[in-house]
Motif scaffolding. Structure first.
Motif, PDB file in Angstrom:
ATOM      1  N   PRO A 195      13.969  14.925   7.674  1.00 13.55           N
ATOM      2  CA  PRO A 195      12.912  14.571   8.624  1.00 13.55           C
ATOM      3  C   PRO A 195      13.451  13.680   9.732  1.00 13.55           C
ATOM      4  O   PRO A 195      14.407  12.930   9.517  1.00 13.55           O
ATOM      5  N   VAL A 196      12.834  13.767  10.902  1.00  9.94           N
ATOM      6  CA  VAL A 196      13.263  12.925  12.022  1.00  9.94           C
ATOM      7  C   VAL A 196      12.918  11.475  11.698  1.00  9.94           C
ATOM      8  O   VAL A 196      11.749  11.129  11.530  1.00  9.94           O
ATOM      9  N   PRO A 197      13.903  10.594  11.595  1.00  9.45           N
ATOM     10  CA  PRO A 197      13.619   9.200  11.231  1.00  9.45           C
ATOM     11  C   PRO A 197      13.194   8.344  12.416  1.00  9.45           C
ATOM     12  O   PRO A 197      13.687   8.519  13.531  1.00  9.45           O
ATOM     13  N   PHE A 198      12.300   7.417  12.177  1.00 12.58           N
ATOM     14  CA  PHE A 198      11.911   6.448  13.198  1.00 12.58           C
ATOM     15  C   PHE A 198      13.118   5.621  13.637  1.00 12.58           C
ATOM     16  O   PHE A 198      13.220   5.195  14.781  1.00 12.58           O
ATOM     17  N   ALA A 199      14.032   5.388  12.689  1.00  8.01           N
ATOM     18  CA  ALA A 199      15.157   4.496  12.945  1.00  8.01           C
ATOM     19  C   ALA A 199      16.107   5.022  14.019  1.00  8.01           C
ATOM     20  O   ALA A 199      16.995   4.296  14.463  1.00  8.01           O
ATOM     21  N   ASN A 200      15.938   6.275  14.427  1.00  5.72           N
ATOM     22  CA  ASN A 200      16.785   6.820  15.492  1.00  5.72           C
ATOM     23  C   ASN A 200      16.559   6.112  16.821  1.00  5.72           C
ATOM     24  O   ASN A 200      17.398   6.186  17.718  1.00  5.72           O
ATOM     25  N   GLN A 201      15.430   5.443  16.961  1.00  6.92           N
ATOM     26  CA  GLN A 201      15.065   4.814  18.227  1.00  6.92           C
ATOM     27  C   GLN A 201      15.385   3.318  18.219  1.00  6.92           C
ATOM     28  O   GLN A 201      15.491   2.694  17.163  1.00  6.92           O
ATOM     29  N   ASN A 202      15.504   2.731  19.403  1.00  5.46           N
ATOM     30  CA  ASN A 202      15.880   1.326  19.558  1.00  5.46           C
ATOM     31  C   ASN A 202      14.643   0.430  19.607  1.00  5.46           C
ATOM     32  O   ASN A 202      14.302  -0.170  20.633  1.00  5.46           O
ATOM     33  N   TRP A 203      13.961   0.300  18.470  1.00  3.48           N
ATOM     34  CA  TRP A 203      12.741  -0.484  18.397  1.00  3.48           C
ATOM     35  C   TRP A 203      13.041  -1.976  18.516  1.00  3.48           C
ATOM     36  O   TRP A 203      14.135  -2.428  18.196  1.00  3.48           O
ATOM     37  N   ASP A 204      12.045  -2.749  18.942  1.00  5.01           N
ATOM     38  CA  ASP A 204      12.172  -4.198  18.934  1.00  5.01           C
ATOM     39  C   ASP A 204      12.340  -4.659  17.488  1.00  5.01           C
ATOM     40  O   ASP A 204      11.577  -4.233  16.604  1.00  5.01           O
ATOM     41  N   PRO A 205      13.322  -5.511  17.198  1.00  7.82           N
ATOM     42  CA  PRO A 205      13.613  -5.914  15.811  1.00  7.82           C
ATOM     43  C   PRO A 205      12.411  -6.468  15.062  1.00  7.82           C
ATOM     44  O   PRO A 205      12.249  -6.202  13.866  1.00  7.82           O
ATOM     45  N   GLU A 206      11.559  -7.245  15.750  1.00  8.31           N
ATOM     46  CA  GLU A 206      10.413  -7.842  15.052  1.00  8.31           C
ATOM     47  C   GLU A 206       9.368  -6.810  14.633  1.00  8.31           C
ATOM     48  O   GLU A 206       8.535  -7.082  13.759  1.00  8.31           O
ATOM     49  N   CYS A 207       9.403  -5.630  15.259  1.00  6.05           N
ATOM     50  CA  CYS A 207       8.420  -4.582  14.941  1.00  6.05           C
ATOM     51  C   CYS A 207       8.950  -3.589  13.907  1.00  6.05           C
ATOM     52  O   CYS A 207       8.174  -2.832  13.321  1.00  6.05           O
ATOM     53  N   LEU A 208      10.245  -3.586  13.709  1.00  2.65           N
ATOM     54  CA  LEU A 208      10.862  -2.578  12.859  1.00  2.65           C
ATOM     55  C   LEU A 208      10.325  -2.560  11.424  1.00  2.65           C
ATOM     56  O   LEU A 208      10.096  -1.473  10.867  1.00  2.65           O
ATOM     57  N   PRO A 209      10.093  -3.723  10.770  1.00  4.77           N
ATOM     58  CA  PRO A 209       9.554  -3.672   9.401  1.00  4.77           C
ATOM     59  C   PRO A 209       8.217  -2.937   9.309  1.00  4.77           C
ATOM     60  O   PRO A 209       7.994  -2.164   8.372  1.00  4.77           O
ATOM     61  N   GLN A 210       7.309  -3.169  10.266  1.00  9.09           N
ATOM     62  CA  GLN A 210       6.018  -2.473  10.262  1.00  9.09           C
ATOM     63  C   GLN A 210       6.208  -0.968  10.444  1.00  9.09           C
ATOM     64  O   GLN A 210       5.546  -0.153   9.788  1.00  9.09           O
ATOM     65  N   ILE A 211       7.106  -0.610  11.344  1.00 10.23           N
ATOM     66  CA  ILE A 211       7.357   0.808  11.624  1.00 10.23           C
ATOM     67  C   ILE A 211       7.953   1.497  10.406  1.00 10.23           C
ATOM     68  O   ILE A 211       7.575   2.620  10.056  1.00 10.23           O
TER      69      ILE A 211
END
Length: 272
Positions: free
Chosen positions: A139-155
């Motif tokens: 599956p296409v992972p969310f982690a492929n994108q450069n999210w803001d670090p503080e938002c990554l746990p929620q995502i």
């Protein structure tokens, strides 16, 4: 992610600044419009079309607005503030392209021919019990994108919840099938809701799933919205698995309308 939500026609040009070349004949929409109490104007100026791989690779930006709406209003996603930041929206744009190009399964778009914009769309994907190396895509992972670090746990919690939903129910074993058509995302922009857009897109998508040339044996939809669950029942899906968001999603308390959207459900329809 969810249904979140099937006659084939010639290619619909969705490029910016050009009007779609195809319009659904009035007779094809009139009965459906009456059932949903649509005005003739809203029904006649809605064009429902499948998107081929070529369409998806060249016209993907044209469905960006309802995609962003999906990440604002869908129950799980509504708990993630990071999706609404400027960086979050840029990451979602990249995620849209990756998701559409995952495979060549036809997708569905609803096009407002008056305003020349997408009203909504459905992303479908194909999965196999025993995939070949070419078919065995993760599956296409969310982690492929450069999210803001503080938002990554929620995502990551959203991704974790959806992965758990898929793992809890083994469609291939339960139904005894080898190839499935899966509705990953159904999104309709808010201003087009309650106009039958999701229903008409669902009908078009279902025609693709039932087309014998594709060889699908079942249709699967993971519904994280109470409304998508009710819509799937109208198409003849049955409930295969469900779980309470309060037990399976750590972001439940931050979800919008959690009194309405209380459960995630896996809905299935066996074709043969």
């Amino acid at each position: 992610m969810s249904l979140r939500t099937f006659c084939r026609f010639s290619f619909l040009n969705l490029s910016h600044g050009s009007k779609p070349a195809f319009r659904l004949p009035t007779r094809q929409l009139s009965s459906a419009a009456k059932k949903r109490n649509l005005t003739s104007t809203s029904a006649m100026n809605s064009n429902i079309k499948t998107m081929t791989m070529k369409d998806k690779s060249t016209e993907w930006r044209n469905v960006l607005t309802p995609w962003l709406d999906f990440f604002k209003y869908e129950p799980l996603n509504s708990a993630v503030e990071g999706f609404q930041s400027e960086n979050g929206k840029q990451c979602l744009e990249g995620l849209l392209k990756d998701t559409l190009l995952f495979d060549d399964t036809p997708c569905v778009v609803a096009w407002d021919t008056d305003k020349d914009q997408a009203a909504g769309f459905i992303i479908n994907q194909t999965f196999y019990k025993d995939p070949t190396p070419e078919q065995a895509k993760p599956p296409v992972p969310f982690a492929n994108q450069n999210w803001d670090p503080e938002c990554l746990p929620q995502i990551m919690e959203v991704e974790k919840t959806m992965q758990s939903l898929s793992q809890k129910y083994d469609v291939f074993t339960d139904l005894g099938v080898k190839k499935i058509f899966k509705t990953q995302v159904m999104c309709v922009s808010p201003k087009y809701m309650k106009h039958g857009v999701a229903q008409m897109m669902g009908e078009e998508g279902f025609k693709v799933a039932l087309d014998a040339k594709y060889g699908y044996e079942a249709v699967v939809s993971e519904c994280t919205s109470h409304y998508s669950y009710k819509a799937s029942l109208k198409f003849g899906f049955r409930l295969a698995y469900e779980c309470d968001f309060s037990e399976c999603y750590s972001g439940f308390d931050k979800m919008a309308n959690k009194s309405t959207h209380q459960r995630a459900r896996v809905m299935v329809y066996k074709i043969k």
